[in-house]
Structures are given as C-alpha cells and as structure tokens.
Design a protein around this motif. Structure first.
Motif, mmCIF file in Angstrom:
data_model
loop_
_atom_site.group_PDB
_atom_site.id
_atom_site.type_symbol
_atom_site.label_atom_id
_atom_site.label_comp_id
_atom_site.label_asym_id
_atom_site.label_seq_id
_atom_site.Cartn_x
_atom_site.Cartn_y
_atom_site.Cartn_z
ATOM 1 N N ASP A 188 0.860 -1.187 0.000
ATOM 2 C CA ASP A 188 0.000 0.000 0.000
ATOM 3 C C ASP A 188 0.893 1.232 0.000
ATOM 4 O O ASP A 188 1.650 1.459 0.958
ATOM 5 N N TYR A 190 1.513 5.009 0.410
ATOM 6 C CA TYR A 190 0.915 6.182 1.068
ATOM 7 C C TYR A 190 1.462 7.488 0.509
ATOM 8 O O TYR A 190 0.815 8.523 0.614
ATOM 9 N N ILE A 194 6.695 6.613 1.164
ATOM 10 C CA ILE A 194 6.265 5.690 2.221
ATOM 11 C C ILE A 194 5.275 4.658 1.681
ATOM 12 O O ILE A 194 4.318 5.000 0.955
ATOM 13 N N GLN A 196 3.574 0.510 2.827
ATOM 14 C CA GLN A 196 3.521 -0.602 3.781
ATOM 15 C C GLN A 196 3.444 -1.902 2.993
ATOM 16 O O GLN A 196 2.617 -2.040 2.090
ATOM 17 N N THR A 197 4.324 -2.848 3.331
ATOM 18 C CA THR A 197 4.255 -4.159 2.667
ATOM 19 C C THR A 197 3.844 -5.218 3.685
ATOM 20 O O THR A 197 4.284 -5.183 4.845
ATOM 21 N N THR A 198 3.002 -6.125 3.259
ATOM 22 C CA THR A 198 2.570 -7.223 4.130
ATOM 23 C C THR A 198 2.553 -8.515 3.326
ATOM 24 O O THR A 198 2.488 -8.489 2.098
ATOM 25 N N ARG A 226 3.728 -7.048 11.500
ATOM 26 C CA ARG A 226 2.589 -6.644 10.689
ATOM 27 C C ARG A 226 3.095 -6.042 9.396
ATOM 28 O O ARG A 226 2.612 -5.040 8.924
ATOM 29 N N GLY A 227 4.126 -6.616 8.853
ATOM 30 C CA GLY A 227 4.680 -6.119 7.622
ATOM 31 C C GLY A 227 5.802 -5.145 7.866
ATOM 32 O O GLY A 227 6.340 -5.050 8.965
ATOM 33 N N HIS A 228 6.123 -4.434 6.817
ATOM 34 C CA HIS A 228 7.264 -3.504 6.902
ATOM 35 C C HIS A 228 6.861 -2.159 6.327
ATOM 36 O O HIS A 228 6.228 -2.092 5.264
ATOM 37 N N LEU A 229 7.226 -1.108 7.022
ATOM 38 C CA LEU A 229 6.946 0.236 6.551
ATOM 39 C C LEU A 229 8.166 0.740 5.799
ATOM 40 O O LEU A 229 9.225 0.972 6.388
ATOM 41 N N GLU A 231 10.165 3.484 4.313
ATOM 42 C CA GLU A 231 10.191 4.929 4.581
ATOM 43 C C GLU A 231 11.182 5.681 3.709
ATOM 44 O O GLU A 231 11.402 6.866 3.905
#
Lengths: 235, 300
Positions: A188, A190, A194, A196-198, A226-229, A231
């Motif tokens: 996803d 953002y 940035i 988010q991967t899950t 809960r995945g990785h952000l 950045e």
C-alpha cells in the motif's frame, strides 16, 4: 525434494543431492550442492526430516531480515490497484522433527545472494536484493531456485506514483509450496516515499502446503510482524 | 574503643531482646539499638527493593533496550537505592551523636575525595558514555589506538576484544577523553582500494572487468553502487580507484584484510586474463645526445 520424509530420503538432480539413509544408530544426513558438502549423524529413534523453502534472508550469513525486490518501474494512477507477479530467491531449510520438536538441520540455497542498502547508511537497512521481472500471470520458474510473489499494489495517494521496488520483512513472511513456491503480498503506497508491505498468511490455493518458517523452528517468540513500513521511497 | 553491649543484642529470649531494643542503652557509640537496627534494616530493604526493581525492569524493558544498557542502569539504580538508604538513616545516627559513625563517614568521604578521585571520574565518564550512546557492547570501534569489538561498558571500565583476540580493559575516563570511531553506528561501510594498470592498457575494459567482479561479490552492496574510476595518472601506472560499500555487520566481524583478500586477487587474475598488466614502478631515462623525441616515442 520438498515434503516430509520418515525413514529414508534420496534426492538427486543436477544441482543438489540429499540423502538421509542408514539404519540403527548411524542414520546419516548428507547434502551436496554448489561445491559444499554437509554430513550429519541423525539422532537415534524415529525422526522425521522435513524439507521446505524458508525466508530467503539467512544465507550466506544472517546479515539482514529484509528482502528487497527490484522490478521494472510501474506507473500507477491515483487510487489504482494493480495485481502482478514477481519472483524472489529461495533458501531451502531442512528440519528434523523428533517428539513434536522441530529443529533446523541444514540450510542451503541454489541462488547466489546479493545485498543492498535501502535508505541511507545511517538510518536505512541492509536488504537481501533480488532483481525480478513482472508478469501478468504466474511465471514458470525453477521451484528450487525461485518463488512467485503474487503482489497487489495499491496507490492510495491522489497522484500518479512510480514504483520499482518492494521491501518485505522476513518476520512476517509466509511461504506455501506445491507446484511452485508462492507468497501472497500486498503493498500500500501512502506517498512516493512511504509504503507498507505485508504478506498474507492465507493459502494461495487449497492444494498448497505451508512452509515451516525458520523463526518458528528456532523458537523465536513474538516475532510475527505486521509487515514492513518502507520509509525511503518506492523507486 | 567501641562500647558494644553484646547482651543487649543477643538476649537469651525474645522478651529480653525487645526490652533491650527499647532501652536507651547505646551499642555503637551513643546510637541506640533501634537506630542501628533501622540502619541495617534500611540497607536490607534497599537491597531487596533493588532486586525487585531489577526483576521488573528486565521483564518490562529487556526487549526494548539493549541488554548491556539495561544491566548498567539496573546496577546504577541498585547503588542509588543503597546510597539513599544510607543517606536516610545515617543522619539519625548523627543525631544520636555517634562519634564513631561520624568518623567512619568522614573517613569514607576523605577516601573518596583523595584516593577515589579517579574512580569518581571514571564513574561520571561511564555515565556520560552510557547516556551519549557512542557505542554499545558488540560494536566494532577504535578508541585511541585500540581497535576491536566492545565486550562491555561498565560503571568504571570498558572492555574491548581486539582483532588479535586480546581483551583490553580501558578506564572510562580515557575512553571519554579519546576520539571514538564506531564502525557499527551505520549499517554500511565503504572500502577504498587502488589498482594500477599500464599506460598502454584499455582503461574502459579494465573498469568493466573490475565492475563485473564487484557486481558478482555477495557482500558488495548493489546500492550504493560501487564506483570504479581513474583516480590518478601516476609515474608508472594509471591508478584505478575502487569504492565499494559493504554491510557493517559483515565487515565488523572481520579484519579489514578479509575483503581485500576476497576482492583484490580476483581483480588481479581477471585483469591478467584480459591481458591487462599491473606494472612495476619504472623510470625511463633519456640522454641529451639521442635524436629520438621522447614526446613522440609513444612509450605511454
């Protein structure tokens, strides 16, 4: 090669040879691949050998827990959702199950590793790097070398975003094997910086077997992430 | 001589013990048994409170704070608790006018003031290093002229295991007053090597060969990409500089020569296979009576 083996294993192809043979006190496990040979005496009594793919971040040394997949740049319009298939390198774990306890017996890979840096040297992270192509349908790959990542990328921003890499945390990886090794992921976005991967825990299809994860076999508690952000950008 | 009333403390039965505790008789100097017991009790309570605090802090923070940092602060807290117990109870003994206790305390202060000055300096330096987080246990550092992996950072000393396997203990004072290079602070480190080739060799080809070797090396990072370029036109060779980034966690567990021995022999062999030589230092001498123009001789 993948599966559970009770008494004996004999597997040989052009790249790897695995055997667990013998009887009585001296049941030997022997693996030869890539010029490397590993030989171990298995414990007495009934012991099941399990071979399956594991999170590809452990070899040749545990330097990182992140997998970075680079792919040709994809342009996503605002609020677009795109599903595509990537590949990722595999490491193969050999486990020993005795009395309900699973331990790591051996770990090897048929793919040479390459590392990269995601972000800056001061604040970023070392990643296991892999270059992948993009396909609309699941690609045909050597299932002992590469897995297939079924990834859905969502651009949640109001603008156009170009994406050419995804970083996944091995602590939240769930691999399944059947005809091929599959991981189902999501990304996803953002902002251009940035995302988010899950990785989904659900089976990609009914006839697949879940892999034993290394962190589970090593009894590392509470590492389910809960995945990785990401950045430091998606390109 | 200390007037100690032994029978008051070790009475024959509990009743007589309580009676003697409640009496106004002095057992240490002119401190009453109750005051002495309060002092001992406070130390004991502080010690037990320290144990409970350590247990709680380890449970609460062991997954958030590095273990050596946590151990350091737990030790510090336990020392503080004991000192607090002493600080609370000793004035009561002073009130009781105990010359002996006062003498002991003054003596301790004198010891700290004169002999313990260095100890206090090391303690303060240790606290500063811990607060500043310049390094932690496991980091690969150079402090002054000592290079190695930090084993521990304690209240007064820092232990380092050098790459030769020698454990060096440094007082925190000297650590604090020396330049500290922490090779573990960032996740990646850059190495630089120079390779010389002959003037007649094909420079782009040599650069392409070296770049290929770096691309195939597992621990040379894909990004930041390695750089290979001509850095100098030397007296005997064209110098090619190699800049390669590697993961710190990998590099720091090894002597720096490991990457050199992994890369440079490969570079040398690959260049030799391609007919690119690494020249010996050489000097061409031209005599004035020769008719050959050195500029047009094409030696380079």
């Amino acid at each position: 090669m993948f599966g559970r083996f009770g008494e004996e294993i004999r597997y040989t192809d052009s790249d790897v040879s695995i055997s667990a043979t013998g009887s009585g006190e001296l049941r030997r496990y022997i693996r030869a691949s890539g010029g490397q040979r590993v030989e171990k005496i298995l414990p007495e009594g009934l012991a099941t050998v399990i071979i399956n793919p594991v999170e590809p971040v452990n070899l040749p040394e545990p330097v990182t827990r992140y997998l970075e997949i680079s792919f040709p740049a994809v342009v996503l319009p605002a609020k677009a959702v795109r599903r595509m298939y990537l590949t990722f390198p595999l490491e193969i774990g050999v486990f020993l199950e005795t009395g309900g306890v699973i331990s790591v017996l051996d770990l090897f890979s048929l793919v040479p590793a390459k590392y990269s840096l995601y972000g800056s040297p001061g604040a970023g992270a070392i990643t296991r790097w892999h270059q992948s192509g993009i396909t609309k349908n699941p690609p045909v790959v050597d299932r002992y070398r590469y897995g297939i990542l079924d990834v859905t990328i969502t651009n949640t921003t109001p603008g156009i975003v170009e994406v050419s890499r995804a970083v996944f945390d091995s602590n939240s990886m769930h691999l399944w094997y059947g005809e091929s090794v599959v991981m189902t992921g999501a990304m996803d976005i953002y902002s251009p910086m940035i995302a988010q991967t899950t990785v989904s825990e659900m089976a990609p299809s009914g006839d697949m077997t879940r892999c034993i994860e290394l962190y589970a076999a090593r009894s590392i508690p509470s590492v389910h992430g809960r995945g990785h952000l990401m950045e430091f950008g998606v390109t | 001589m200390i007037p100690l009333n032994v029978s008051a403390v070790f009475g024959s039965d509990a009743g007589s013990l309580v009676t003697s505790l409640q009496s106004d008789e002095n057992i240490v100097g002119n401190a009453s048994p109750v005051e002495v017991l309060t002092f001992c009790g406070a130390i004991l309570v502080a010690y037990i409170a320290g144990l409970f605090a350590a247990y709680y802090l380890k449970r609460r923070f062991s997954h958030k704070i590095r273990r050596d940092h946590l151990d350091f602060w737990i030790r510090f807290l336990r020392v503080l608790l004991i000192l607090a117990a002493v600080a609370v109870t000793v004035p009561q003994l002073f009130d009781a006018g105990s010359v002996v206790i006062a003498g002991i305390v003054i003596g301790l202060i004198a010891i700290f003031a004169f002999a313990g000055q260095k100890v206090v300096t090391n303690l303060v330096a240790g606290l500063s290093l811990m607060y500043g987080r310049q390094f932690s246990a496991g980091d690969f550092v150079t402090i002054g002229n000592v290079t190695g992996t930090v084993i521990s950072l304690d209240l007064f000393t820092t232990c380092i295991r050098t790459t030769e396997g020698v454990t060096v203990t440094l007082p925190n004072d000297s650590v604090y007053n020396n330049p500290i290079s922490n090779y573990h602070a960032d996740v990646a480190r850059r190495y630089v090597y120079d390779v010389g080739i002959r003037y007649r060799d094909d420079i782009p080809r040599a650069i392409a060969i070296i770049t290929g070797i770096l691309d195939r090396h597992t621990f040379v990072l894909k990004s930041p990409a390695p750089e290979v370029f001509v850095s100098d036109l030397g007296p005997s060779s064209v110098n090619i500089r190699i800049r390669a980034w590697v993961p710190s966690v990998w590099a720091n567990t090894r002597d720096d020569s490991v990457l050199k021995t992994a890369l440079l022999p490969q570079v040398k062999c690959a260049l030799a296979e391609a007919g690119i030589g690494i020249p010996f230092p050489q000097t061409t001498v031209w005599f004035g009576d020769k008719t050959v123009d050195p500029e047009s001789s094409g030696t380079r």
